[in-house]
Scaffold this motif. Structure first.
Motif, PDB file in Angstrom:
ATOM      1  N   UNK A   1       7.762  76.383  44.373  1.00  0.00           N
ATOM      2  CA  UNK A   1       6.431  75.895  43.979  1.00  0.00           C
ATOM      3  C   UNK A   1       6.540  74.453  43.488  1.00  0.00           C
ATOM      4  N   UNK A   2       7.542  74.189  42.651  1.00  0.00           N
ATOM      5  CA  UNK A   2       7.733  72.836  42.120  1.00  0.00           C
ATOM      6  C   UNK A   2       8.073  71.848  43.233  1.00  0.00           C
ATOM      7  N   UNK A   3       8.874  72.266  44.200  1.00  0.00           N
ATOM      8  CA  UNK A   3       9.216  71.388  45.331  1.00  0.00           C
ATOM      9  C   UNK A   3       7.975  71.053  46.159  1.00  0.00           C
ATOM     10  N   UNK A   4       7.097  72.048  46.372  1.00  0.00           N
ATOM     11  CA  UNK A   4       5.857  71.781  47.113  1.00  0.00           C
ATOM     12  C   UNK A   4       4.960  70.823  46.336  1.00  0.00           C
ATOM     13  N   UNK A   5       4.944  70.939  45.003  1.00  0.00           N
ATOM     14  CA  UNK A   5       4.124  70.041  44.188  1.00  0.00           C
ATOM     15  C   UNK A   5       4.658  68.620  44.255  1.00  0.00           C
ATOM     16  N   UNK A   6       5.968  68.484  44.373  1.00  0.00           N
ATOM     17  CA  UNK A   6       6.563  67.147  44.436  1.00  0.00           C
ATOM     18  C   UNK A   6       6.308  66.458  45.770  1.00  0.00           C
ATOM     19  N   UNK A   7       6.079  67.248  46.834  1.00  0.00           N
ATOM     20  CA  UNK A   7       5.856  66.619  48.140  1.00  0.00           C
ATOM     21  C   UNK A   7       4.373  66.530  48.516  1.00  0.00           C
ATOM     22  N   UNK A   8       3.474  66.879  47.575  1.00  0.00           N
ATOM     23  CA  UNK A   8       2.076  66.608  47.869  1.00  0.00           C
ATOM     24  C   UNK A   8       1.101  67.729  47.648  1.00  0.00           C
ATOM     25  N   UNK A   9       1.523  68.937  47.297  1.00  0.00           N
ATOM     26  CA  UNK A   9       0.563  69.993  46.999  1.00  0.00           C
ATOM     27  C   UNK A   9      -0.239  69.574  45.767  1.00  0.00           C
ATOM     28  N   UNK A  10      -1.542  69.822  45.747  1.00  0.00           N
ATOM     29  CA  UNK A  10      -2.349  69.446  44.579  1.00  0.00           C
ATOM     30  C   UNK A  10      -1.805  70.075  43.292  1.00  0.00           C
ATOM     31  N   UNK A  11      -1.838  69.287  42.234  1.00  0.00           N
ATOM     32  CA  UNK A  11      -1.269  69.705  40.957  1.00  0.00           C
ATOM     33  C   UNK A  11      -1.956  70.961  40.430  1.00  0.00           C
ATOM     34  N   UNK A  12      -3.278  71.012  40.529  1.00  0.00           N
ATOM     35  CA  UNK A  12      -4.012  72.175  40.029  1.00  0.00           C
ATOM     36  C   UNK A  12      -3.615  73.445  40.780  1.00  0.00           C
ATOM     37  N   UNK A  13      -3.435  73.330  42.084  1.00  0.00           N
ATOM     38  CA  UNK A  13      -3.046  74.479  42.903  1.00  0.00           C
ATOM     39  C   UNK A  13      -1.629  74.939  42.567  1.00  0.00           C
ATOM     40  N   UNK A  14      -0.707  73.994  42.428  1.00  0.00           N
ATOM     41  CA  UNK A  14       0.675  74.336  42.083  1.00  0.00           C
ATOM     42  C   UNK A  14       0.758  74.918  40.679  1.00  0.00           C
ATOM     43  N   UNK A  15       0.017  74.338  39.743  1.00  0.00           N
ATOM     44  CA  UNK A  15       0.012  74.860  38.379  1.00  0.00           C
ATOM     45  C   UNK A  15      -0.563  76.265  38.304  1.00  0.00           C
ATOM     46  N   UNK A  16      -1.617  76.526  39.062  1.00  0.00           N
ATOM     47  CA  UNK A  16      -2.221  77.857  39.066  1.00  0.00           C
ATOM     48  C   UNK A  16      -1.269  78.884  39.671  1.00  0.00           C
ATOM     49  N   UNK A  17      -0.574  78.500  40.740  1.00  0.00           N
ATOM     50  CA  UNK A  17       0.385  79.425  41.355  1.00  0.00           C
ATOM     51  C   UNK A  17       1.557  79.696  40.423  1.00  0.00           C
ATOM     52  N   UNK A  18       2.062  78.664  39.773  1.00  0.00           N
ATOM     53  CA  UNK A  18       3.167  78.844  38.822  1.00  0.00           C
ATOM     54  C   UNK A  18       2.731  79.704  37.649  1.00  0.00           C
ATOM     55  N   UNK A  19       1.529  79.476  37.126  1.00  0.00           N
ATOM     56  CA  UNK A  19       1.026  80.279  36.010  1.00  0.00           C
ATOM     57  C   UNK A  19       0.848  81.730  36.428  1.00  0.00           C
ATOM     58  N   UNK A  20       0.389  81.956  37.645  1.00  0.00           N
ATOM     59  CA  UNK A  20       0.227  83.332  38.139  1.00  0.00           C
ATOM     60  C   UNK A  20       1.569  84.042  38.219  1.00  0.00           C
ATOM     61  N   UNK A  21       2.579  83.371  38.767  1.00  0.00           N
ATOM     62  CA  UNK A  21       3.918  83.963  38.858  1.00  0.00           C
ATOM     63  C   UNK A  21       4.502  84.244  37.473  1.00  0.00           C
ATOM     64  N   UNK A  22       4.308  83.316  36.557  1.00  0.00           N
ATOM     65  CA  UNK A  22       4.840  83.495  35.202  1.00  0.00           C
ATOM     66  C   UNK A  22       4.115  84.614  34.455  1.00  0.00           C
ATOM     67  N   UNK A  23       2.795  84.727  34.644  1.00  0.00           N
ATOM     68  CA  UNK A  23       2.055  85.820  33.995  1.00  0.00           C
ATOM     69  C   UNK A  23       2.486  87.176  34.545  1.00  0.00           C
TER      70      UNK A  23
END
Length: 190
Positions: free
Chosen positions: A136-158
């Motif tokens: 997820x972090x690698x996709x965010x670094x190459x251009x995935x929108x920050x809000x989308x990456x943050x939401x996916x990371x938060x979902x996985x962590x929850x």
């Protein structure tokens, strides 16, 4: 100088565990500390990132979560060699304690198995989560929108936190039932 013999080591392992308040305090504190953070990311950071909405501009909570992940994820990366060594040593220690505890009836070894084994499973889930969040972090670094990456990371962590909570409740319940059965079967400790 006196070197402890095998009897002294076995006597230490055979000390009262399930009847000791300290065992239960350690069990409670261990699971409480494990539930406070997921991969080193505080729960409030995860909750704030999960509340952020999808907007045109970057959500500061999502940025904070991704920053936390960029700092904590490198500690959770294991190569194949390190993973094999860790698995081998861990399996040896847990199986040795299991044989001493359940094969030879040593109470302290049984208590340690009931304490360590669920944490070993949780550690394996932590490593799996770290690998998924790394992607997820690698996709965010190459251009995935920050809000989308943050939401996916938060979902996985929850989700990981809910699984960890279920493991902790199950572990404490099994340990409590086993400890009560042990105390009933061995009222004088032997």
């Amino acid at each position: 100088m006196c070197v402890p013999g095998a009897e002294a080591i076995l006597a230490l392992l055979d000390s009262r565990s399930f009847g000791s308040i300290w065992f239960w305090v350690i069990l409670t504190l261990a699971w409480t500390m494990a539930g406070r953070r997921s991969l080193g990311v505080p729960s409030d950071v995860i909750a704030a990132a999960g509340r952020g909405g999808a907007g045109a501009e970057d959500d500061p909570a999502a940025l904070t979560l991704l920053d936390w992940l960029s700092l904590t994820l490198p500690r959770w990366q294991l190569g194949p060699r390190e993973g094999a060594v860790l698995l081998g040593i861990g399996a040896f220690l847990v199986s040795t304690l299991a044989v001493l505890g359940f094969g030879y009836g040593l109470e302290m070894a049984q208590a340690l198995v009931l304490l360590i084994l669920p944490f070993a499973g949780l550690f394996a889930l932590d490593l799996r989560l770290a690998r998924r969040l790394g992607a997820v972090l690698a996709r965010a670094e190459i251009g995935q929108p920050v809000n989308e990456a943050g939401a996916e990371a938060a979902r996985l962590l929850r989700h990981h936190r809910r699984v960890g909570l279920a493991i902790s409740v199950l572990s404490v319940a099994v340990t409590a039932f086993y400890g009560a059965a042990w105390m009933l079967a061995h009222p004088y400790g032997f």
